[in-house]
Design an enzyme around this catalytic site. Structure first.
Site, PDB file in Angstrom:
ATOM      1  N   TYR A  72       1.366  -0.624  -3.388  1.00 52.82           N
ATOM      2  CA  TYR A  72       1.118  -1.996  -3.822  1.00 52.82           C
ATOM      3  C   TYR A  72      -0.061  -2.020  -4.793  1.00 52.82           C
ATOM      4  CZ  TYR A  72       4.153  -3.197   0.089  1.00 52.82           C
ATOM      5  OH  TYR A  72       5.223  -3.282   0.940  1.00 52.82           O
ATOM      6  N   ASN A 112      11.647  -9.916  -3.023  1.00 53.82           N
ATOM      7  CA  ASN A 112      12.655  -9.337  -3.908  1.00 53.82           C
ATOM      8  C   ASN A 112      14.047  -9.758  -3.421  1.00 53.82           C
ATOM      9  OD1 ASN A 112      14.419  -7.636  -5.325  1.00 53.82           O
ATOM     10  ND2 ASN A 112      13.868  -5.835  -4.128  1.00 53.82           N
ATOM     11  N   GLU A 119      16.929   8.815   0.799  1.00 48.52           N
ATOM     12  CA  GLU A 119      16.585   9.265  -0.550  1.00 48.52           C
ATOM     13  C   GLU A 119      15.813  10.584  -0.545  1.00 48.52           C
ATOM     14  OE1 GLU A 119      14.762   6.199  -2.910  1.00 48.52           O
ATOM     15  OE2 GLU A 119      16.342   4.760  -2.438  1.00 48.52           O
ATOM     16  N   CYS A 147      12.490  -2.146  -3.507  1.00 42.27           N
ATOM     17  CA  CYS A 147      11.227  -2.537  -2.870  1.00 42.27           C
ATOM     18  C   CYS A 147      10.895  -1.643  -1.674  1.00 42.27           C
ATOM     19  CB  CYS A 147      11.259  -4.008  -2.474  1.00 42.27           C
ATOM     20  SG  CYS A 147      12.694  -4.501  -1.520  1.00 42.27           S
ATOM     21  N   HIS A 148      11.893  -0.951  -1.137  1.00 44.16           N
ATOM     22  CA  HIS A 148      11.638  -0.046  -0.016  1.00 44.16           C
ATOM     23  C   HIS A 148      10.787   1.158  -0.441  1.00 44.16           C
ATOM     24  CE1 HIS A 148      15.366   1.378  -1.927  1.00 44.16           C
ATOM     25  NE2 HIS A 148      15.012   2.590  -1.519  1.00 44.16           N
TER      26      HIS A 148
END
Length: 179
Positions: free
Chosen positions: A100, A128, A163, A136-137
């Site tokens: 962030y 989002n 991922e 956003c994850h």
């Protein structure tokens, strides 16, 4: 008019929303702010080309491929600040994370400011409206905390694991801790 359809995914039922030929939403069942950016009623309609494209994108994503965000016509609904944050989210590569604070630095630089609040960025990230596709994850706390996902921390962890992110250097914060 706004339309919606559903996509059964490995992480739960997903609602897709569109206006004309642009995707305006992807919400995971039971997430915070579900459909909150669309102020009109969304009419169920499965046979929209943008929904076909989004389903194909999601099929590829969940199959372990790395589809490009640019393959889809996205039109998330939100103010200028949120749009700027969401644009930065789209730049986070598959399988990588940012903080962030790093996003706040980028927004501050774009606006010729010395600083920008990471908490303000967190609010934009949390709202989002096109989860997963606008990733956003992939945003974590600067201290390594896996915080702030509208779909829940467990789901954030699943997506990051999917991922291939090494989660050994991250932790789940206790409730009430800051970014």
């Amino acid at each position: 008019m706004f339309y919606k359809t559903f996509y059964p995914s490995p992480i739960g039922l997903i609602t897709l929303g569109c206006k004309e030929d642009h995707l305006v939403g992807l919400w995971i069942e039971n997430q915070k702010y579900y459909e909150d950016t669309v102020e009109e009623e969304m009419i169920p309609k499965d046979d929209m080309p943008v929904f076909d494209a989004a389903r194909a994108w999601l099929d590829r994503y969940f199959a372990g491929e790395k589809p490009e965000i640019s393959e889809l016509p996205l039109a998330p609904i939100g103010g200028e600040f949120r749009q700027a944050v969401w644009k930065i989210l789209c730049e986070i590569p598959y399988g990588q994370v940012t903080t962030y604070g790093e996003i706040a630095k980028k927004i501050a630089a774009q606006r010729n400011r010395k600083t920008m609040s990471a908490q303000a960025v967190g609010g934009a990230v949390g709202h989002n409206p096109i989860s997963i596709i606008i990733p956003c994850h992939r945003v974590v706390g600067s201290n390594g905390s896996l915080t702030g996902y509208a779909g829940g921390i467990d789901l954030k962890i699943k997506l990051l694991e999917h991922e291939g992110v090494d989660l050994s250097k991250f932790f789940v914060p206790k409730k009430g801790t800051a970014l």
